[in-house]
Write a protein that holds these residues in place. Structure first.
Motif, mmCIF file in Angstrom:
data_model
loop_
_atom_site.group_PDB
_atom_site.id
_atom_site.type_symbol
_atom_site.label_atom_id
_atom_site.label_comp_id
_atom_site.label_asym_id
_atom_site.label_seq_id
_atom_site.Cartn_x
_atom_site.Cartn_y
_atom_site.Cartn_z
ATOM 1 N N TYR A 88 77.837 -18.268 -48.679
ATOM 2 C CA TYR A 88 79.148 -17.789 -48.263
ATOM 3 C C TYR A 88 80.157 -17.856 -49.409
ATOM 4 C CZ TYR A 88 78.076 -17.468 -43.237
ATOM 5 O OH TYR A 88 77.559 -17.116 -42.011
ATOM 6 N N VAL A 89 79.931 -18.755 -50.380
ATOM 7 C CA VAL A 89 80.876 -18.872 -51.486
ATOM 8 C C VAL A 89 80.839 -17.631 -52.374
ATOM 9 C CG1 VAL A 89 80.741 -21.385 -51.515
ATOM 10 C CG2 VAL A 89 79.228 -20.059 -53.009
ATOM 11 N N MET A 90 79.811 -16.805 -52.212
ATOM 12 C CA MET A 90 79.716 -15.573 -53.000
ATOM 13 C C MET A 90 80.276 -14.367 -52.255
ATOM 14 S SD MET A 90 78.751 -16.263 -55.951
ATOM 15 C CE MET A 90 78.590 -14.552 -56.485
ATOM 16 N N ALA A 91 81.042 -14.616 -51.186
ATOM 17 C CA ALA A 91 81.634 -13.508 -50.425
ATOM 18 C C ALA A 91 82.503 -12.631 -51.320
ATOM 19 C CB ALA A 91 82.461 -14.048 -49.258
ATOM 20 N N GLY A 92 83.126 -13.236 -52.328
ATOM 21 C CA GLY A 92 83.949 -12.460 -53.249
ATOM 22 C C GLY A 92 83.147 -11.441 -54.026
ATOM 23 N N GLY A 93 81.840 -11.669 -54.151
ATOM 24 C CA GLY A 93 80.988 -10.698 -54.823
ATOM 25 C C GLY A 93 80.940 -9.372 -54.079
ATOM 26 N N VAL A 129 78.333 -7.562 -36.668
ATOM 27 C CA VAL A 129 78.746 -8.925 -37.011
ATOM 28 C C VAL A 129 79.329 -9.634 -35.795
ATOM 29 C CG1 VAL A 129 80.399 -10.262 -38.385
ATOM 30 C CG2 VAL A 129 79.061 -8.465 -39.459
ATOM 31 N N ASP A 130 80.143 -8.935 -35.015
ATOM 32 C CA ASP A 130 80.696 -9.538 -33.796
ATOM 33 C C ASP A 130 79.586 -9.869 -32.803
ATOM 34 O OD1 ASP A 130 83.305 -9.644 -34.546
ATOM 35 O OD2 ASP A 130 83.952 -7.871 -33.449
ATOM 36 N N ARG A 131 78.594 -9.003 -32.697
ATOM 37 C CA ARG A 131 77.479 -9.248 -31.764
ATOM 38 C C ARG A 131 76.653 -10.439 -32.198
ATOM 39 N NH1 ARG A 131 74.951 -10.797 -28.548
ATOM 40 N NH2 ARG A 131 73.443 -9.851 -27.117
ATOM 41 N N LEU A 132 76.457 -10.602 -33.506
ATOM 42 C CA LEU A 132 75.668 -11.725 -34.018
ATOM 43 C C LEU A 132 76.437 -13.044 -33.968
ATOM 44 C CD1 LEU A 132 74.017 -10.044 -37.159
ATOM 45 C CD2 LEU A 132 72.936 -10.550 -34.949
ATOM 46 N N GLY A 133 77.768 -12.963 -33.900
ATOM 47 C CA GLY A 133 78.571 -14.187 -33.826
ATOM 48 C C GLY A 133 78.692 -14.908 -35.151
ATOM 49 N N ILE A 134 78.680 -14.164 -36.260
ATOM 50 C CA ILE A 134 78.770 -14.789 -37.578
ATOM 51 C C ILE A 134 80.173 -15.321 -37.845
ATOM 52 C CG2 ILE A 134 78.517 -14.366 -40.063
ATOM 53 C CD1 ILE A 134 76.487 -12.203 -39.381
ATOM 54 N N ALA A 135 81.178 -14.646 -37.333
ATOM 55 C CA ALA A 135 82.561 -15.075 -37.539
ATOM 56 C C ALA A 135 82.847 -16.322 -36.704
ATOM 57 C CB ALA A 135 83.521 -13.944 -37.149
ATOM 58 N N PHE A 190 80.790 -8.374 -43.221
ATOM 59 C CA PHE A 190 80.133 -9.659 -43.453
ATOM 60 C C PHE A 190 81.005 -10.549 -44.334
ATOM 61 C CE2 PHE A 190 76.648 -6.964 -42.149
ATOM 62 C CZ PHE A 190 75.861 -7.808 -41.376
ATOM 63 N N GLN A 191 81.669 -9.949 -45.319
ATOM 64 C CA GLN A 191 82.571 -10.731 -46.162
ATOM 65 C C GLN A 191 83.692 -11.347 -45.335
ATOM 66 O OE1 GLN A 191 85.429 -8.662 -48.527
ATOM 67 N NE2 GLN A 191 85.340 -10.120 -50.216
ATOM 68 N N GLN A 192 84.290 -10.552 -44.440
ATOM 69 C CA GLN A 192 85.374 -11.063 -43.608
ATOM 70 C C GLN A 192 84.893 -12.191 -42.699
ATOM 71 O OE1 GLN A 192 86.870 -7.581 -41.633
ATOM 72 N NE2 GLN A 192 87.848 -6.764 -43.470
ATOM 73 N N ALA A 193 83.687 -12.044 -42.144
ATOM 74 C CA ALA A 193 83.143 -13.087 -41.279
ATOM 75 C C ALA A 193 82.874 -14.369 -42.069
ATOM 76 C CB ALA A 193 81.848 -12.592 -40.624
ATOM 77 N N MET A 194 82.290 -14.230 -43.260
ATOM 78 C CA MET A 194 82.014 -15.407 -44.081
ATOM 79 C C MET A 194 83.310 -16.100 -44.495
ATOM 80 S SD MET A 194 78.735 -14.318 -46.454
ATOM 81 C CE MET A 194 79.418 -12.787 -47.096
ATOM 82 N N ASN A 195 84.320 -15.307 -44.856
ATOM 83 C CA ASN A 195 85.607 -15.892 -45.238
ATOM 84 C C ASN A 195 86.273 -16.601 -44.064
ATOM 85 O OD1 ASN A 195 85.455 -15.051 -47.881
ATOM 86 N ND2 ASN A 195 86.639 -13.192 -47.565
ATOM 87 N N GLY A 196 86.156 -16.006 -42.864
ATOM 88 C CA GLY A 196 86.745 -16.642 -41.685
ATOM 89 C C GLY A 196 86.109 -17.987 -41.398
#
Length: 331
Positions: A88-93, A129-135, A190-196
């Motif tokens: 998740y720390v590579m979300a900025g990538g 992403v919302d369906r998987l519940g990653i956020a 996915f980036q937004q979910a990881m950042n959240g």
């Protein structure tokens, strides 16, 4: 260390307003970075400048505030304790990849096709992403209204940018290049979910934004160094201060998005930001037009349809409402 909660208490109307405001920032950032790219004659260099200045600004703000310092101190323990997956720390990538896709394909596809492709990818992945519940807000059902709202958004964006499509476009030659912005947009959710999720564990979006800009800056610096070795460097940096505002504006967008996904979910946050982007682009084209600017009726109507699509996607619809209505009619 704070733990994720099912939902935050941010009201839907307030969250949607903030999502649209977040989207308004992006066209301004894009206009500044685009102008810097022209001045430097190097799109990757402009992205490096944007990410580096953004990193410097958000690092200073974080170190200057108690909440920011606490957030910075929580980064290493959160990663070490595996409070969330370490990648998740590579979300900025993902942001760096989006910028790369933009600089590489806009010249081939045009801004209109790039926008439609990236929005389509982001909207589709928002549902997933919302369906998987990653956020951090947990799983959100894929309802008919959410699917309808997503489809309307893609159609509205295509309509809004349709005046920019060229009549001589070779569709066959666009198939492969269009996959790059489609993938870039798909990864944005996915980036937004990881950042959240990371924001919940860091305790502040300031730390999340620092990590994002650091990861993105590293990726872009490597890309620029490779490009410089192969093709040489571009022009020297300009003296005008406003060329360096792209990074700070990116800080605002990333920080707000990281907060909003917990309340709204990834899909609705993304749709709100898309609406803000269209509104911001429309305002820029009217107030500060550039060469080749087109403000036609489809642009205005497509923007309004995007706002309607968000309303459709966020409408509460009681489960089994149609079944109850049908049953009452049969009595």
């Amino acid at each position: 260390m704070p733990q994720p909660s099912p939902r935050s208490a941010l009201p839907l109307a307030v969250g949607l307003f903030l999502a649209v405001v977040t989207g308004l920032v992006l066209p301004i950032q894009g206009r500044i970075n685009g102008a810097l790219s022209v001045v430097l004659n190097d799109g990757i260099a402009a992205s490096v400048v944007s990410f580096t200045t953004g990193l410097a600004v958000i690092a200073v703000i974080s170190m200057a505030t108690p909440k920011g310092r606490n957030g910075l101190r929580s980064i290493v323990p959160a990663v070490r304790n595996r409070s969330f997956p370490r990648f998740y720390v590579m979300a900025g990538g993902v942001g760096a990849f989006f910028v790369f896709a933009q600089s590489y394909t806009v010249g081939l596809l045009g801004v209109a096709v790039f926008t439609v492709a990236s929005v389509t990818g982001q909207t589709l992945s928002g549902l997933l992403v919302d369906r998987l519940g990653i956020a951090p807000g947990g799983k959100r059902a894929v309802t008919g209204l959410r699917v309808l709202g997503s489809g309307l958004t893609v159609a509205a964006v295509a309509w809004a940018v349709s005046p920019h499509f060229g009549a001589s476009t070779d569709v066959g030659m666009m198939v492969l290049p269009v996959l790059l912005p489609l993938l870039a947009g798909f990864l944005m959710s996915f980036q937004q979910a990881m950042n959240g999720t990371a924001t919940v564990h860091y305790g502040t979006p300031l730390a999340t934004t620092v990590v994002n800009f650091l990861a993105g800056a590293v990726v872009l610096w490597i890309a620029w160094l490779i490009k410089a070795l192969i093709a040489g460097t571009g022009n020297p940096l300009p003296a005008e201060w406003w060329y360096y505002l792209g990074g700070p504006l990116g800080c605002i967008a990333i920080g707000l998005a990281a907060l909003l996904v917990r309340s709204l979910g990834v899909l609705i946050t993304g749709l709100g930001m898309i609406a803000g982007q269209l509104l911001g682009s429309l305002m820029l084209d009217v107030v500060i037009p550039t060469s080749g600017t087109v403000v036609a009726l489809p642009t205005v109507l497509g923007t309004l349809l995007t706002l309607a699509a968000i309303i459709v996607a966020t409408l509460p619809w009681p489960k089994g409402a149609f079944a109850r209505r049908g049953a009452s009619k049969g009595r």
